[in-house]
Design a protein around this motif. Structure first.
Motif, PDB file in Angstrom:
ATOM      1  N   ILE A 333       0.856  -1.183   0.000  1.00  0.00           N
ATOM      2  CA  ILE A 333       0.000   0.000   0.000  1.00  0.00           C
ATOM      3  C   ILE A 333       0.891   1.231   0.000  1.00  0.00           C
ATOM      4  O   ILE A 333       1.886   1.298   0.734  1.00  0.00           O
ATOM      5  CB  ILE A 333      -0.903   0.036   1.250  1.00  0.00           C
ATOM      6  N   CYS A 334       0.558   2.194  -0.832  1.00  0.00           N
ATOM      7  CA  CYS A 334       1.181   3.512  -0.716  1.00  0.00           C
ATOM      8  C   CYS A 334       0.145   4.443  -0.076  1.00  0.00           C
ATOM      9  O   CYS A 334      -1.067   4.263  -0.251  1.00  0.00           O
ATOM     10  CB  CYS A 334       1.648   4.052  -2.063  1.00  0.00           C
ATOM     11  N   PHE A 335       0.598   5.410   0.695  1.00  0.00           N
ATOM     12  CA  PHE A 335      -0.321   6.332   1.347  1.00  0.00           C
ATOM     13  C   PHE A 335       0.393   7.624   1.688  1.00  0.00           C
ATOM     14  O   PHE A 335       1.624   7.726   1.600  1.00  0.00           O
ATOM     15  CB  PHE A 335      -0.951   5.703   2.593  1.00  0.00           C
ATOM     16  N   GLU A 336      -0.389   8.594   2.085  1.00  0.00           N
ATOM     17  CA  GLU A 336       0.118   9.911   2.470  1.00  0.00           C
ATOM     18  C   GLU A 336       0.084  10.034   3.982  1.00  0.00           C
ATOM     19  O   GLU A 336      -0.891   9.639   4.610  1.00  0.00           O
ATOM     20  CB  GLU A 336      -0.761  10.975   1.812  1.00  0.00           C
ATOM     21  N   SER A 337       1.160  10.576   4.571  1.00  0.00           N
ATOM     22  CA  SER A 337       1.209  10.748   6.016  1.00  0.00           C
ATOM     23  C   SER A 337       2.049  11.965   6.370  1.00  0.00           C
ATOM     24  O   SER A 337       3.038  12.271   5.681  1.00  0.00           O
ATOM     25  CB  SER A 337       1.800   9.501   6.683  1.00  0.00           C
ATOM     26  N   ASP A 338       1.653  12.643   7.447  1.00  0.00           N
ATOM     27  CA  ASP A 338       2.456  13.776   7.931  1.00  0.00           C
ATOM     28  C   ASP A 338       3.270  13.379   9.161  1.00  0.00           C
ATOM     29  O   ASP A 338       3.698  14.238   9.937  1.00  0.00           O
ATOM     30  CB  ASP A 338       1.568  14.982   8.236  1.00  0.00           C
ATOM     31  N   ARG A 339       3.499  12.089   9.349  1.00  0.00           N
ATOM     32  CA  ARG A 339       4.243  11.617  10.525  1.00  0.00           C
ATOM     33  C   ARG A 339       5.658  12.158  10.571  1.00  0.00           C
ATOM     34  O   ARG A 339       6.297  12.146  11.639  1.00  0.00           O
ATOM     35  CB  ARG A 339       4.263  10.094  10.561  1.00  0.00           C
ATOM     36  N   GLY A 340       6.180  12.631   9.443  1.00  0.00           N
ATOM     37  CA  GLY A 340       7.518  13.214   9.425  1.00  0.00           C
ATOM     38  C   GLY A 340       7.503  14.726   9.534  1.00  0.00           C
ATOM     39  O   GLY A 340       8.544  15.365   9.396  1.00  0.00           O
TER      40      GLY A 340
END
Length: 465
Positions: A333-340
């Motif tokens: 799965i590819c996804f978008e995250s702001d964890r960084g």
């Protein structure tokens, strides 16, 4: 709507009677309406083994000059129908950017009988590398039979010949199927013309915009509305079966993810979650929907099995994880995250676990979508006040920007992975519009829609009913 067709057996006979193998009618998009028709015998009269084909991987491909005379009609009343089919084929091939239809005013030979080989010298004289001829005849039961032949002009041989039976109102489908056959034979890759696009139709003043789900042919024709605009709708996505879509709707209460059958208009909510669910997408086998669920100030990824209705949590972070998309083989799965710190693209196993960041360029990355080929991931990139559409490998290497502007967003791949569609909003008092671009970054053009349009999603090739 009845979209069923009858076509000849898989494959066609090329020059010298050898199997060309490029017109794969068993590839799930030539739909049956009666007894099957045979392929057309080769009419070449020239050297065997015609080999006209060009390589799409050679960088800046020069469009192939192709002659497309109007299809003949068995009776005068069917002349307009025959011309309509040939005009749609011409428009499809031209819009791909890979073919350059020759002005009919330059034609020397007038095609009067499609059962006779063309005079190749006349077509060489106007530099045509390929020639398409066709004929439409009315059957006793009211259906039309559409025949076409594709010739290699300089090689002097027939490459493809086939015939199709369908109700007259399905002439556009016939034209798209023939376009795909020509595209596939000359490029060696599957076509994408016999497909549809679902999108968000937008009307009204900017501060009170009405948004409806709409569906159309990939060329902008045949627009049909799926919702009435009473609820705000976002992010429609096709099922691989192409008859069902999933989308987010702002109705009563929290926004919810829904399933909608595009033919029956039946709608159902996906899960009874206590908070907002959004950004849905089907798994490649159509049996699951992956989505984001809001939990306080963050969101995590969940997948729901549509048979058991069991939901499985895939991520558990204090960040915003959203816009998930499966790889074609369902393993990742590819996804978008702001964890960084800011939105970036991550890849992880489809069952969850550690995630690997793959975007490291300047700015932020969002709306990732895996190519049907599996070799690239498309994305939206925002940096220095610009929004760009680009692609990169699943490991983050070979990032390439295809187009950029004030506000580009929401890429979606054609079923063959060669073309991307996206929407662009110029701002001001205007509104968003749909555009397409080749994965090489060439051939950007606007896709016609009745009004403003956003959030496109391309269907697979239409399938056998």
């Amino acid at each position: 709507m009845n979209n069923r067709f009858c076509a000849g057996p898989s494959g066609s006979i090329g020059a010298g009677g050898r199997k060309a193998g490029a017109l794969q009618l068993s590839r799930r998009h030539a739909l049956a309406l009666g007894a099957a028709a045979g392929t057309l015998a080769a009419l070449d009269g020239g050297p065997a083994g015609a080999v006209l084909r060009f390589d799409l991987n050679q960088g800046n491909v020069q469009p192939v000059p192709i002659a497309l005379p109007d299809f003949l009609a068995g009776t005068p009343p069917d002349g307009e129908l025959a011309r309509g089919i040939s005009q749609i084929i011409t428009a499809n091939l031209k819009r791909s950017g890979l073919f350059a239809p020759i002005d009919p005013a330059a034609f020397i030979e007038k095609i009067v009988n499609t059962d006779v080989a063309p005079r190749y010298a006349d077509w060489r004289a106007i530099n045509a590398q390929a020639l398409v001829t066709g004929r439409v005849t009315r059957q006793p039961d009211g259906r039309i039979k559409t025949e076409f032949r594709l010739y290699d002009v300089f090689g002097g041989g027939q490459l493809v010949g086939n015939q199709y039976f369908a109700a007259p109102e399905n002439f556009r489908r016939i034209a798209h199927i023939i376009s795909d056959a020509i595209y596939e034979r000359l490029t060696g890759e599957a076509g994408y013309f016999d497909s549809r696009v679902v999108f968000v139709d937008e009307t009204g003043p900017k501060e009170r915009r009405i948004k409806r789900l709409a569906i159309m042919d990939q060329d902008g024709a045949g627009v049909r509305y799926l919702t009435n605009g009473a609820d705000l709708v976002l992010t429609p996505r096709f099922s691989p079966s192409s008859q069902e879509i999933t989308y987010m709707s702002f109705g009563q209460g929290d926004p919810r993810v829904y399933l909608l059958n595009t033919e029956t208009q039946q709608r159902e909510v996906v899960g009874n979650f206590p908070n907002m669910s959004f950004s849905p997408r089907f798994s490649p086998d159509s049996q699951r929907v992956i989505m984001s669920l809001q939990q306080g100030g963050n969101s995590n990824l969940f997948v729901m099995d549509l048979r058991s209705r069991a939901a499985t949590r895939l991520t558990d972070t204090p960040s915003i994880d959203t816009a998930p998309c499966y790889s074609p083989d369902s393993t990742r799965i590819c996804f978008e995250s702001d964890r960084g710190g800011k939105p970036q693209i991550y890849v992880m196993a489809a069952t969850g676990g550690p995630a690997q960041r793959i975007s490291f360029g300047e700015g932020s990355y969002s709306t990732p979508v895996w190519s049907p080929r599996g070799d690239t991931i498309a994305f939206t990139k925002q940096a220095q006040g610009k929004f760009a559409i680009g692609i990169m490998r699943p490991d983050g290497q070979n990032e390439r920007i295809l187009t950029e502007g004030y506000h580009n967003e929401g890429p979606t791949f054609a079923p063959n992975g060669r073309v991307l569609m996206f929407f662009r909003d110029p701002g001001g008092n205007s509104g968003p519009a749909l555009f397409s671009v080749d994965i090489t970054g060439r051939n950007e053009q606007r896709v016609p829609t009745p009004s403003f349009a956003s959030d496109p999603a391309w269907s697979p090739l239409l399938v056998l009913a």
